[in-house]
Design an enzyme around this catalytic site. Sequence first.
Site: not given
Length: 457
Positions: A78, A84, A87, A165, A289, A318, A339, A387, A414
């Site tokens: 890129c 930027c 990433c 992008c 996602q 969750y 939730e 999650d 995550c």
Amino acid sequence: MVKEKPPFKVNNTAEVEITGLGSSGEGVGKVNGFTVFVKGALPGEKVKVKLFQVKKSYASGSILEILQPSAQRVEPQCPFYKSCGGCQLQHLSYEGQLAVKRQQVKDALERIGHIEGCEVLPVIGMENPWHYRNKMQFPAAKTEGKIQIGCYAALTHNVIDIKDCIIQKQANNKIMQVVRKWMQQFNIAAYDETTGKGVVRHVMGRIGVKTGDVMAVIITACYDIPHAGELVTMLKNEVGGLKSIVQNINKKRTNIIMGNKNRVLYGKSTIKDKLGSLKFNISPLSFFQVNSEQTEKLYAAALDFAALNGGETVIDCYCGTGTISLYMAKKAGRVYGIEIVEPAIKDAVANAAANNIANAEFICGDAAIEMPALLNKGVKPDVVLLDPPRAGCDKKVLSAIAGVKPQKIVYVSCNPASLARDMAFLTENGYKALKAQPVDMFPMTHHVETVAEMVLK
């Protein structure tokens, strides 16, 4: 007791051998036992750095010279990569990215969680780790008379004007290009954070990867958009698969991107997409996602770890909009999704109905309260699915799980650090960690998703 002073001052230079990557993808090494973070450096490299920040226990520096490069160092594809902030790992080969992400999970479990005997499997990567994002949300700004739409520069709110992008689906790039052209052509003002004036705050694109449906969302600081008709015409003419154009109104002086009010300018209020055999309606505010291909692999791993045979009761603590709950429902006897966010529960109920799934029930509330309440009604889970957000599970939820004592816990995370911390608590409360499966949901970035399996001792 006299505290030792840091061995360096700002603007000093140092030679650093890089031994690992930090949580934001920066190189990490030590000089005489003192930790130094170096953006853009890779494990195995020796670099000469100039220090721009020196704290009591660590320093941060920028590379002056790479004295000994890593064999995994590559030229970023890129042209905006260095400026930027989107990433962090394009200078590392994809094979190298998968290796360091696996190590990141192993290090977190061992050093933060002090967890022994948990097998960390090789990371599930992508065949083609480019153009994978089905959702774009880029800020708009005006700099020196020019409209800029793109990512923020690292650690700033300065917008880098990006034409294309390479981690976005191409339809998202097309939406951004058309909106930029429209703003320039009709002199549409970009929102100014300092004055609170202007029209366009952000541009969003959403792609139904399996269906080809495309949604364009213009987030504005006002209700009326000048030349809205021209924008609709330009998007319809230039964006293939376009099914929806929505204006989202956010008049608040805030850095939260989306407002609560949507107005359909063209087409429908939602687009459709599929995960496996399940179909979903996606609105501008829906959680879905961003990497559809890898999400299917992530959910398959969670399903594999749950090892359901058709009779089990599963509680998803969750559950969000119910995506993993519905995956589990195909193999379980009964699934209860919990939730605390009410709009997400409404989406979950609608998603269950759209897929004709009758053995999933969704509850709006705090899992720490609702799980024991289910137990009191005679609902004993065999498997608990977690999650949680990036910060990890609420301690009360973990305590409730330990009290309910399911045979198995499947944890989707995550954030390796919060995963390790929560697994340590569960280990102390009667569970054993068997294995962890990292999945590369976000190639070219430092993020890694992990599914972990724990069983009652």
